[in-house]
Write a protein that holds these residues in place. Structure first.
Motif, PDB file in Angstrom:
ATOM      1  N   ALA A 297       0.841  -1.200   0.000  1.00  0.00           N
ATOM      2  CA  ALA A 297       0.000   0.000   0.000  1.00  0.00           C
ATOM      3  C   ALA A 297       0.874   1.246   0.000  1.00  0.00           C
ATOM      4  CB  ALA A 297      -0.915  -0.004   1.220  1.00  0.00           C
ATOM      5  N   GLY A 298       0.426   2.272  -0.685  1.00  0.00           N
ATOM      6  CA  GLY A 298       1.160   3.527  -0.709  1.00  0.00           C
ATOM      7  C   GLY A 298       0.964   4.311   0.572  1.00  0.00           C
ATOM      8  N   ALA A 299       1.840   5.259   0.795  1.00  0.00           N
ATOM      9  CA  ALA A 299       1.750   6.072   2.020  1.00  0.00           C
ATOM     10  C   ALA A 299       0.462   6.883   2.061  1.00  0.00           C
ATOM     11  CB  ALA A 299       2.958   7.007   2.106  1.00  0.00           C
ATOM     12  N   LEU A 300      -0.133   7.141   0.893  1.00  0.00           N
ATOM     13  CA  LEU A 300      -1.367   7.936   0.831  1.00  0.00           C
ATOM     14  C   LEU A 300      -2.568   7.072   0.462  1.00  0.00           C
ATOM     15  CD1 LEU A 300       0.069  11.077  -1.012  1.00  0.00           C
ATOM     16  CD2 LEU A 300      -0.183  10.701   1.440  1.00  0.00           C
ATOM     17  N   SER A 301      -2.467   5.783   0.740  1.00  0.00           N
ATOM     18  CA  SER A 301      -3.595   4.890   0.469  1.00  0.00           C
ATOM     19  C   SER A 301      -4.829   5.381   1.227  1.00  0.00           C
ATOM     20  CB  SER A 301      -3.248   3.464   0.911  1.00  0.00           C
ATOM     21  OG  SER A 301      -4.351   2.605   0.722  1.00  0.00           O
ATOM     22  N   GLY A 302      -5.930   5.548   0.517  1.00  0.00           N
ATOM     23  CA  GLY A 302      -7.147   6.033   1.141  1.00  0.00           C
ATOM     24  C   GLY A 302      -7.261   7.539   1.143  1.00  0.00           C
ATOM     25  N   ASP A 303      -6.203   8.237   0.770  1.00  0.00           N
ATOM     26  CA  ASP A 303      -6.231   9.705   0.706  1.00  0.00           C
ATOM     27  C   ASP A 303      -6.827  10.128  -0.630  1.00  0.00           C
ATOM     28  OD1 ASP A 303      -5.443  12.493   0.348  1.00  0.00           O
ATOM     29  OD2 ASP A 303      -4.119  12.183   2.071  1.00  0.00           O
ATOM     30  N   ALA A 304      -7.804  11.006  -0.597  1.00  0.00           N
ATOM     31  CA  ALA A 304      -8.513  11.393  -1.820  1.00  0.00           C
ATOM     32  C   ALA A 304      -7.727  12.372  -2.681  1.00  0.00           C
ATOM     33  CB  ALA A 304      -9.860  12.009  -1.455  1.00  0.00           C
ATOM     34  N   THR A 305      -6.712  13.031  -2.117  1.00  0.00           N
ATOM     35  CA  THR A 305      -6.010  14.091  -2.856  1.00  0.00           C
ATOM     36  C   THR A 305      -5.349  13.600  -4.143  1.00  0.00           C
ATOM     37  OG1 THR A 305      -5.637  15.342  -0.827  1.00  0.00           O
ATOM     38  CG2 THR A 305      -4.227  15.862  -2.696  1.00  0.00           C
ATOM     39  N   PRO A 306      -4.514  12.547  -4.094  1.00  0.00           N
ATOM     40  CA  PRO A 306      -3.886  12.106  -5.354  1.00  0.00           C
ATOM     41  C   PRO A 306      -4.899  11.672  -6.399  1.00  0.00           C
ATOM     42  CG  PRO A 306      -2.780  11.124  -3.454  1.00  0.00           C
ATOM     43  CD  PRO A 306      -4.042  11.734  -2.953  1.00  0.00           C
ATOM     44  N   ARG A 307      -5.923  10.983  -5.967  1.00  0.00           N
ATOM     45  CA  ARG A 307      -6.925  10.510  -6.927  1.00  0.00           C
ATOM     46  C   ARG A 307      -7.656  11.694  -7.571  1.00  0.00           C
ATOM     47  NH1 ARG A 307      -7.845   6.897  -2.704  1.00  0.00           N
ATOM     48  NH2 ARG A 307      -9.791   7.946  -2.125  1.00  0.00           N
ATOM     49  N   ALA A 308      -7.927  12.724  -6.779  1.00  0.00           N
ATOM     50  CA  ALA A 308      -8.610  13.907  -7.315  1.00  0.00           C
ATOM     51  C   ALA A 308      -7.735  14.623  -8.339  1.00  0.00           C
ATOM     52  CB  ALA A 308      -8.978  14.859  -6.174  1.00  0.00           C
ATOM     53  N   ILE A 309      -6.434  14.714  -8.056  1.00  0.00           N
ATOM     54  CA  ILE A 309      -5.516  15.375  -8.991  1.00  0.00           C
ATOM     55  C   ILE A 309      -5.419  14.574 -10.286  1.00  0.00           C
ATOM     56  CG2 ILE A 309      -3.132  16.080  -9.372  1.00  0.00           C
ATOM     57  CD1 ILE A 309      -2.912  16.617  -6.386  1.00  0.00           C
ATOM     58  N   MET A 310      -5.263  13.253 -10.168  1.00  0.00           N
ATOM     59  CA  MET A 310      -5.177  12.414 -11.373  1.00  0.00           C
ATOM     60  C   MET A 310      -6.431  12.546 -12.226  1.00  0.00           C
ATOM     61  SD  MET A 310      -3.207   8.853 -10.413  1.00  0.00           S
ATOM     62  CE  MET A 310      -4.167   8.445  -8.954  1.00  0.00           C
ATOM     63  N   ALA A 311      -7.588  12.571 -11.576  1.00  0.00           N
ATOM     64  CA  ALA A 311      -8.849  12.669 -12.317  1.00  0.00           C
ATOM     65  C   ALA A 311      -8.940  13.998 -13.058  1.00  0.00           C
ATOM     66  CB  ALA A 311     -10.025  12.529 -11.347  1.00  0.00           C
ATOM     67  N   SER A 312      -8.536  15.080 -12.421  1.00  0.00           N
ATOM     68  CA  SER A 312      -8.628  16.392 -13.070  1.00  0.00           C
ATOM     69  C   SER A 312      -7.663  16.484 -14.243  1.00  0.00           C
ATOM     70  CB  SER A 312      -8.348  17.509 -12.060  1.00  0.00           C
ATOM     71  OG  SER A 312      -7.029  17.447 -11.580  1.00  0.00           O
ATOM     72  N   MET A 313      -6.473  15.892 -14.102  1.00  0.00           N
ATOM     73  CA  MET A 313      -5.495  15.939 -15.192  1.00  0.00           C
ATOM     74  C   MET A 313      -5.957  15.080 -16.373  1.00  0.00           C
ATOM     75  SD  MET A 313      -1.951  15.909 -12.987  1.00  0.00           S
ATOM     76  CE  MET A 313      -0.905  15.734 -14.437  1.00  0.00           C
ATOM     77  N   ARG A 314      -6.516  13.924 -16.065  1.00  0.00           N
ATOM     78  CA  ARG A 314      -7.024  13.067 -17.143  1.00  0.00           C
ATOM     79  C   ARG A 314      -8.205  13.730 -17.847  1.00  0.00           C
ATOM     80  NH1 ARG A 314      -6.873   6.743 -15.358  1.00  0.00           N
ATOM     81  NH2 ARG A 314      -7.469   6.579 -17.558  1.00  0.00           N
ATOM     82  N   ASN A 315      -9.033  14.446 -17.095  1.00  0.00           N
ATOM     83  CA  ASN A 315     -10.163  15.150 -17.707  1.00  0.00           C
ATOM     84  C   ASN A 315      -9.664  16.253 -18.635  1.00  0.00           C
ATOM     85  OD1 ASN A 315     -12.145  13.633 -16.458  1.00  0.00           O
ATOM     86  ND2 ASN A 315     -12.350  15.014 -14.714  1.00  0.00           N
ATOM     87  N   ALA A 316      -8.602  16.945 -18.209  1.00  0.00           N
ATOM     88  CA  ALA A 316      -8.046  18.015 -19.053  1.00  0.00           C
ATOM     89  C   ALA A 316      -7.547  17.445 -20.376  1.00  0.00           C
ATOM     90  CB  ALA A 316      -6.917  18.726 -18.314  1.00  0.00           C
ATOM     91  N   ILE A 317      -6.878  16.284 -20.311  1.00  0.00           N
ATOM     92  CA  ILE A 317      -6.404  15.628 -21.534  1.00  0.00           C
ATOM     93  C   ILE A 317      -7.592  15.192 -22.390  1.00  0.00           C
ATOM     94  CG2 ILE A 317      -5.192  13.626 -22.462  1.00  0.00           C
ATOM     95  CD1 ILE A 317      -3.273  15.616 -21.329  1.00  0.00           C
ATOM     96  N   SER A 318      -8.587  14.615 -21.745  1.00  0.00           N
ATOM     97  CA  SER A 318      -9.761  14.113 -22.487  1.00  0.00           C
ATOM     98  C   SER A 318     -10.491  15.230 -23.212  1.00  0.00           C
ATOM     99  CB  SER A 318     -10.722  13.406 -21.520  1.00  0.00           C
ATOM    100  OG  SER A 318     -10.117  12.268 -20.949  1.00  0.00           O
TER     101      SER A 318
END
Length: 444
Positions: A297-318
């Motif tokens: 497990a990563g140090a930020l497992s369960g933390d919403a911040t990285p997932r939120a950033i990844m989603a916003s960046m993928r949306n920008a590309i899309s």
């Protein structure tokens, strides 16, 4: 008179061991909690640091497309043995020029007459002026007037002012050579002599015995019949976006200078952006991994911040995927990018501004992505605030440890006082018991 006491002597109890054990038992839950919290906090600080670093690299890679960075580069090609070299930036216009190097810029170089090394040429003051610059003096002291002394005085007193002195040791004696640090007429040397015994007058440019080895000559170059004079052989403003370095004069002979498009440098810049984007996505994916069987497990497992950033960046590309696809960019299932080089080359050949229109400072995607990155890694960005919060937590843990040490110290004192009192009481009881036993034994 004061008496020395040691806890446990009177009662036989191991007071030190008992107190230490009790304090340790009281301390352990708090220690375990703080150790776990500190370990987690340090891991999260490191994780957010890794993500912030990757996002900063992505921001740097994206900034390379600002201004003309999103346009194809230019490649300058010159004819064989042309007497000059050339380089071009994206500001240069594609085209062909005829360039003739009529003359090179040369530095003014003067030479004294040869004299024996021990000869005292003279003393007094030499006054130098380089081109139209401010005149400056070099003082030659009495008894220190050999050419070697004069050389040392010039190089010391005139350091950085535009003239350099050297000695050449020939068969006929020593020769002082004076060279301007500037090429062209702007570096012409003017030397005067005054004071002292008058011997320094031989080093004056007017009335002296100096000979000229190299004139203070300007460079002359023509481009398509247009003449340009320059005090330097390095010309950055002769042709927009093109730098010329003159190496050899070839009067009357023109050589070709071709400026063509060079998409390779732009492709490298785009590949740098792709690499930085993928590294940022991989860093967030690693630090937020859920873990499981055969997976950590990563140090930020369960933390919403990285997932939120990844989603916003993928949306920008899309949202700009059609434009990315035209340039040969593709997205994988995990959101990472790759580039089809052949498709990119074809796209740039058709539309040289395609990258600028997508990633430039005024492009919609470029502005949106820069805004996202600022929201994450700016001074008040999400990642910055999370890192500050974790740093505050680490400070709090340190303070809690200090408070725990103080509380345990007070608890140890309290335990020690109680067991010392118990030790004293038991010693007294043992004394009373011994007295009674002795008294009963005597009575019988």
């Amino acid at each position: 008179m004061a008496t020395l006491t040691s806890a446990g002597i009177g009662s036989g109890l191991n007071v030190e061991s008992i107190v230490s054990g009790l304090v340790a038992a009281d301390r352990k839950p708090a220690d375990d909690r703080l150790n776990a919290l500190e370990s987690t906090t340090k891991a999260q600080i490191s994780a957010f640091g890794s993500i912030t670093s990757a996002m900063s690299s992505l921001s740097t890679a994206l900034d390379k497309f600002k201004a003309d960075g999103g346009l194809p580069g230019r490649k300058a090609t010159v004819g064989t043995d042309a007497g000059f070299t050339a380089s071009a930036t994206s500001k240069a216009t594609v085209g062909n020029y005829s360039v003739t190097v009529e003359a090179l810029a040369t530095a003014h170089k003067l030479q004294s007459a040869a004299v024996a090394s021990a000869t005292q040429v003279g003393d007094g003051t030499l006054t130098f002026q380089v081109g139209g610059g401010t005149a400056f003096n070099v003082v030659i002291e009495s008894g220190k007037g050999t050419l070697a002394n004069i050389r040392d005085a010039i190089n010391k007193q005139a350091a950085g002012k535009g003239v350099t002195a050297t000695i050449v040791h020939g068969d006929d004696g020593d020769v002082l050579t004076l060279t301007s640090d500037k090429t062209g007429s702007a570096g012409a040397l003017s030397i005067g002599a005054s004071g002292g015994n008058g011997g320094l007058s031989v080093l004056a440019t007017s009335g002296g015995t100096l000979t000229q080895l190299s004139a203070a000559q300007d460079a002359v170059v023509t481009v398509d019949g247009i003449t340009r004079t320059s005090s330097s052989n390095h010309l950055t403003d002769l042709i927009d976006g093109v730098t010329l370095d003159l190496t050899k004069a070839k009067p009357g002979t023109g050589f070709s200078l071709d400026v063509g498009a060079d998409p390779a440098s732009l492709k490298d810049t785009l590949q740098g952006f792709i690499t930085a984007y993928n590294a940022a996505m991989n860093a967030m994916r690693k630090q937020s991994a859920a873990g499981g069987e055969n997976a950590t497990a990563g140090a930020l497992s369960g933390d919403a911040t990285p997932r939120a950033i990844m989603a916003s960046m993928r949306n920008a590309i899309s949202n700009s995927y059609a434009d990315f696809a035209k340039l040969g960019l593709k997205t994988a299932v995990d959101g990472t990018l790759s580039l089809d080089g052949s498709k990119f080359d074809s796209a740039i050949a058709t539309n040289p501004s395609a990258v600028k229109n997508l990633l430039g400072d005024d492009a919609e995607f470029g502005k949106n992505m820069r805004g996202l990155l600022q929201n994450y890694i700016g001074d008040d960005g999400m990642l910055s605030n999370r890192s500050k919060s974790l740093a505050d937590r680490q400070k709090s843990i340190t303070q809690q440890r200090t408070d725990l040490d103080a509380r345990m110290e007070r608890l140890e004192k309290a335990y020690r006082a109680r067991f010392t009192a118990l030790d004293t009481m038991m010693a007294q009881l043992q004394g009373t018991s011994s007295y009674i036993s002795q008294h009963l034994g005597t009575s019988s």
